[in-house]
Design an enzyme around this catalytic site. Structure first.
Site, PDB file in Angstrom:
ATOM      1  N   ASP A 136       0.798  -1.238  -0.031  1.00  0.00           N
ATOM      2  CA  ASP A 136      -0.003  -0.074   0.199  1.00  0.00           C
ATOM      3  C   ASP A 136       0.962   1.247  -0.016  1.00  0.00           C
ATOM      4  O   ASP A 136       0.638   2.200   0.738  1.00  0.00           O
ATOM      5  CB  ASP A 136      -0.979   0.087   1.150  1.00  0.00           C
ATOM      6  CG  ASP A 136      -1.892  -1.257   1.237  1.00  0.00           C
ATOM      7  OD1 ASP A 136      -1.250  -2.442   1.489  1.00  0.00           O
ATOM      8  OD2 ASP A 136      -2.987  -1.126   1.004  1.00  0.00           O
ATOM      9  N   ASP A 138      -1.513  -2.789  -3.706  1.00  0.00           N
ATOM     10  CA  ASP A 138      -2.053  -1.136  -4.009  1.00  0.00           C
ATOM     11  C   ASP A 138      -0.662  -0.533  -4.233  1.00  0.00           C
ATOM     12  O   ASP A 138       0.166  -0.223  -3.280  1.00  0.00           O
ATOM     13  CB  ASP A 138      -2.520  -0.924  -2.479  1.00  0.00           C
ATOM     14  CG  ASP A 138      -3.849  -1.427  -2.617  1.00  0.00           C
ATOM     15  OD1 ASP A 138      -4.460  -1.831  -3.575  1.00  0.00           O
ATOM     16  OD2 ASP A 138      -4.463  -1.214  -1.626  1.00  0.00           O
ATOM     17  N   ASN A 154      -6.523  -3.980  -4.717  1.00  0.00           N
ATOM     18  CA  ASN A 154      -7.819  -3.468  -5.151  1.00  0.00           C
ATOM     19  C   ASN A 154      -7.456  -2.129  -5.857  1.00  0.00           C
ATOM     20  O   ASN A 154      -8.304  -1.899  -6.908  1.00  0.00           O
ATOM     21  CB  ASN A 154      -8.675  -3.395  -4.167  1.00  0.00           C
ATOM     22  CG  ASN A 154      -8.535  -2.488  -2.878  1.00  0.00           C
ATOM     23  OD1 ASN A 154      -7.095  -2.753  -2.441  1.00  0.00           O
ATOM     24  ND2 ASN A 154      -8.867  -1.413  -2.737  1.00  0.00           N
ATOM     25  N   HIS A 200      -3.123  -9.805  -1.144  1.00  0.00           N
ATOM     26  CA  HIS A 200      -3.299  -8.389  -0.967  1.00  0.00           C
ATOM     27  C   HIS A 200      -4.487  -8.169   0.521  1.00  0.00           C
ATOM     28  O   HIS A 200      -3.598  -7.709   1.464  1.00  0.00           O
ATOM     29  CB  HIS A 200      -3.847  -7.698  -1.735  1.00  0.00           C
ATOM     30  CG  HIS A 200      -4.057  -6.142  -1.693  1.00  0.00           C
ATOM     31  ND1 HIS A 200      -2.999  -5.434  -1.014  1.00  0.00           N
ATOM     32  CD2 HIS A 200      -5.375  -5.169  -1.538  1.00  0.00           C
ATOM     33  CE1 HIS A 200      -3.553  -3.925  -0.953  1.00  0.00           C
ATOM     34  NE2 HIS A 200      -4.699  -4.105  -1.084  1.00  0.00           N
ATOM     35  N   HIS A 237     -11.624  -3.034   6.593  1.00  0.00           N
ATOM     36  CA  HIS A 237     -11.610  -4.362   6.131  1.00  0.00           C
ATOM     37  C   HIS A 237     -11.758  -5.811   6.798  1.00  0.00           C
ATOM     38  O   HIS A 237     -11.227  -6.911   6.405  1.00  0.00           O
ATOM     39  CB  HIS A 237      -9.991  -4.367   5.190  1.00  0.00           C
ATOM     40  CG  HIS A 237      -9.881  -3.372   4.488  1.00  0.00           C
ATOM     41  ND1 HIS A 237     -10.694  -2.893   3.163  1.00  0.00           N
ATOM     42  CD2 HIS A 237      -8.854  -2.471   4.299  1.00  0.00           C
ATOM     43  CE1 HIS A 237     -10.347  -2.033   2.647  1.00  0.00           C
ATOM     44  NE2 HIS A 237      -9.199  -1.424   3.255  1.00  0.00           N
ATOM     45  N   HIS A 286      -3.189  -4.103   2.309  1.00  0.00           N
ATOM     46  CA  HIS A 286      -4.671  -3.557   2.313  1.00  0.00           C
ATOM     47  C   HIS A 286      -5.003  -2.756   3.662  1.00  0.00           C
ATOM     48  O   HIS A 286      -5.426  -1.889   3.383  1.00  0.00           O
ATOM     49  CB  HIS A 286      -5.609  -4.901   2.124  1.00  0.00           C
ATOM     50  CG  HIS A 286      -7.051  -4.341   1.587  1.00  0.00           C
ATOM     51  ND1 HIS A 286      -6.981  -3.697   0.739  1.00  0.00           N
ATOM     52  CD2 HIS A 286      -8.411  -5.049   1.930  1.00  0.00           C
ATOM     53  CE1 HIS A 286      -8.404  -3.630   0.440  1.00  0.00           C
ATOM     54  NE2 HIS A 286      -8.964  -4.388   1.190  1.00  0.00           N
ATOM     55  N   VAL A 287      -4.769  -3.255   4.872  1.00  0.00           N
ATOM     56  CA  VAL A 287      -5.287  -2.462   6.007  1.00  0.00           C
ATOM     57  C   VAL A 287      -3.910  -1.718   6.263  1.00  0.00           C
ATOM     58  O   VAL A 287      -2.714  -2.342   6.333  1.00  0.00           O
ATOM     59  CB  VAL A 287      -5.398  -3.477   7.395  1.00  0.00           C
ATOM     60  CG1 VAL A 287      -5.479  -2.712   8.465  1.00  0.00           C
ATOM     61  CG2 VAL A 287      -6.520  -4.429   6.755  1.00  0.00           C
TER      62      VAL A 287
END
Ligand SMILES: [Fe+2]
Length: 605
Positions: A260, A287, A343, A425, A435, A462-463
């Protein structure tokens, strides 16, 4: 059970006791023999033993054999959440810094084994094409397009995709700088990001080149130049080092893991710190550029879900990808990077196309690992077999990905690659509100298969925070389950995740946890344990060993076939301080059962 928490080397409680004891001892001795034990000697004694204590520091790092650990939450420092601001397009680090048709955004990625790597880069068009565009611009008196042609991409309403065949894709390489004895050719492409709606601008990329080098020796430094030698448009000389040969005693020294990223001032801190750890390989768990936080006119937003709801289709601003590639070149032109999609790479556009920038800009060992897909693949780095999985393509048991995963796992020879590391991810074991339980469908489909083959570590993003799990399988503490590590704290502009689902009023409504990009809805209440019948725990769950909301990156150092050191570095820390550190210890004799075990014994580990 012991606590594993953030500490400075000199902050460890055992060390503090040793220091105190020595200090008292030295003062006591000085008092008894004033002639010989002066204050100077007293401090010399403390100093000497401090060095000795530092030398045995490794003994103080906990290992998973000490687990399962009591859950630890490091309190959130509110001052760290600011400054999540993207680098502007005027920042010199994202500006084009080459001339003419010289390559830029150069990167190295691995093929399936040490003997092959991919070199990727981007160039402009051929001189004839450039002249054509120049005349077109003057004719149209359209200066923005003319300006865009100074780089490689075009953005606007009258874009004309470049012809990728006008510039060759050649890498010259060798084990010494001069001469570069070998040459390889590859392929090139351009991609478009099209939004044929009123007021939106379209994008077409520069010419993206991918060349695979083969026949390389393990653990060897190679020099290379890339470009088109026929038009004198070759890059400067770069270098990379190949991975070690696969084997139970052969590992890269340090593997950086980050997720991310985006391109904020936090991101630049993360990459600066990551570089200082001198990794041999970078794993980016999804990401990447966050180009989809921008409209096609370059206007940005801090939030994907709440941005631009009035537009016909969710826009992206593709030049942010070029900025990201330019900023990252100094790292990934010499240190291989392996990327799996997140995503933010979906980037839906006209014609229901998606993931187009992701698929076009990176090279993947898809054919080499027999997946034939950029969304899931595998590769070896010394004695580690990495499996990269796609959370935003079909992961069900009947899907191609699952069938490929079964074949790939069955073919892993644990005598050559004892360590099995998986990455994708969105995390399965996540206790933040953001999430929470979002990837349950994927977990229900794939967890048993990964567990049955003894996957050692799972990396996720993701987080936007850090979390390390205890060994866990199916929400149950299990000495043979993987350690799940979330490092979605690379620094993007969406800011950090700070709320925990187990805190008062933070447990999300189950129906709100669904992500339509991930398929069905599977999040349910727990069926066993202290939270049975509930959607969230009312305290930090036992499967969560350590969590903290800070930006940073991790380093994995595999020491031998059973011990690996995992260290999480926080951006706000100076060198010598770590946010979290643990030895992850494999127990193949306990866990692997019928799986093919290493030929060597484990006695020397
Ligand atoms: Fe994400």
């Amino acid at each position: 059970k012991i606590h594993a928490s953030a500490y400075h080397i000199s902050d460890h409680p055992i060390k503090r006791k040793i220091y105190s004891f020595l200090h008292i001892l030295a003062i006591s001795l000085a008092g008894k023999s004033k002639m010989f034990l002066t204050m100077t000697f007293q401090w010399f004694l403390v100093f000497s033993v401090s060095i000795a204590v530092a030398a045995i520091d490794d003994d103080l790092i906990p290992s998973t054999l000490d687990g399962p650990f009591e859950p630890v939450t490091v309190p959130y420092d509110v001052s760290l959440r600011g400054n999540a601001v993207d680098l502007p397009d005027t920042d010199p680090r994202v500006r084009r810094c080459v001339e003419g048709f010289e390559p830029e955004q150069i990167s190295v990625s691995l093929s399936v084994n040490y003997d092959s790597v991919w070199i990727s880069w981007i160039t402009g068009c051929s001189s004839e094409s450039y002249l054509y565009y120049l005349l077109l611009c003057f004719w149209l008196a359209w200066l923005p397009l003319l300006e865009s042609l100074a780089g490689e991409f075009q953005i606007g309403n009258n874009i004309k995709p470049l012809n990728p065949n006008t510039v060759a894709s050649v890498v010259r390489y060798g084990r010494s700088r001069v001469p570069l004895t070998d040459e390889a050719s590859g392929y090139s492409l351009v991609y478009n990001q099209l939004y044929p709606f009123e007021g939106l601008q379209n994008y077409t990329s520069g010419i993206i080149h991918h060349v695979r080098l083969t026949g390389l020796k393990p653990s060897t430094l190679y020099y290379y130049r890339c470009g088109d030698p026929s038009i004198s448009a070759m890059s400067g000389i770069y270098h990379f080092r190949t991975m070690p040969v696969s084997g139970p005693r052969s590992y890269p020294n340090r593997i950086a893991v980050v997720g991310d990223l985006g391109l904020t001032y936090n991101t630049t801190d993360t990459i600066h710190n990551l570089k200082s750890n001198k990794p041999d390989l970078v794993l980016l768990v999804g990401d990447v550029s966050y180009a989809n936080l921008y409209r096609t006119n370059g206007t940005g937003s801090d939030c994907y879900d709440c941005s631009f709801p009035e537009t016909t289709i969710h826009e992206t601003y593709q030049p942010r990808w070029d900025y990201w590639g330019r900023f990252m070149q100094s790292l990934i032109s010499r240190t291989p990077i392996m990327v799996i999609e997140g995503n933010h790479e979906i980037e839906e556009q006209a014609g229901k196309q998606s993931f187009v920038a992701y698929r076009s800009r990176f090279a993947f060992p898809s054919e080499e690992s027999k997946s034939s897909s950029p969304f899931y693949y595998s590769f070896n780095a010394g004695g580690i077999h990495f499996i990269m999985l796609g959370a935003y393509v079909d992961y069900s048991k009947s899907a191609k990905q699952y069938k490929w995963l079964e074949r790939d796992l069955a073919n892993v020879d644990r005598s050559m690659t004892p360590w099995l590391v998986a990455a994708w991810h969105p995390p399965w074991y996540n206790t933040y509100t953001a999430h929470y339980k979002e990837a349950e469908c994927m977990r229900l489909e794939m967890e048993e298969l990964l567990y049955s083959y003894g996957v050692d570590i799972v990396f996720n993003g993701h987080v936007h925070a850090y979390e390390r799990s205890n060994r866990v399988y199916n929400y149950t503490l299990d000495p043979c389950g993987p350690v799940h590590i979330t490092v979605g704290d690379g620094g993007n502009r969406e800011k950090m995740a700070i709320e925990h689902a187990d805190e008062a009023a933070n447990c999300p409504e189950p129906s709100s946890t669904h992500d339509e990009d991930m398929g069905g809805f599977c999040a349910t209440n727990f069926t066993s344990g202290p939270a049975a019948g509930k959607f969230c725990w009312d305290q930090q769950p036992d499967y969560s060993a350590f969590r903290e909301s800070s930006f940073g990156h991790g380093i994995l150092e595999v020491k031998n076939e059973t011990w690996a050191l995992w260290t999480w570095y926080r951006n706000q820390d100076s060198s010598g301080k770590v946010g979290d550190q643990v030895y992850i210890v494999r127990q193949p004799e306990l866990c692997l059962g019928s799986i093919k075990l290493p030929k060597s014994s484990f006695a020397d580990s």
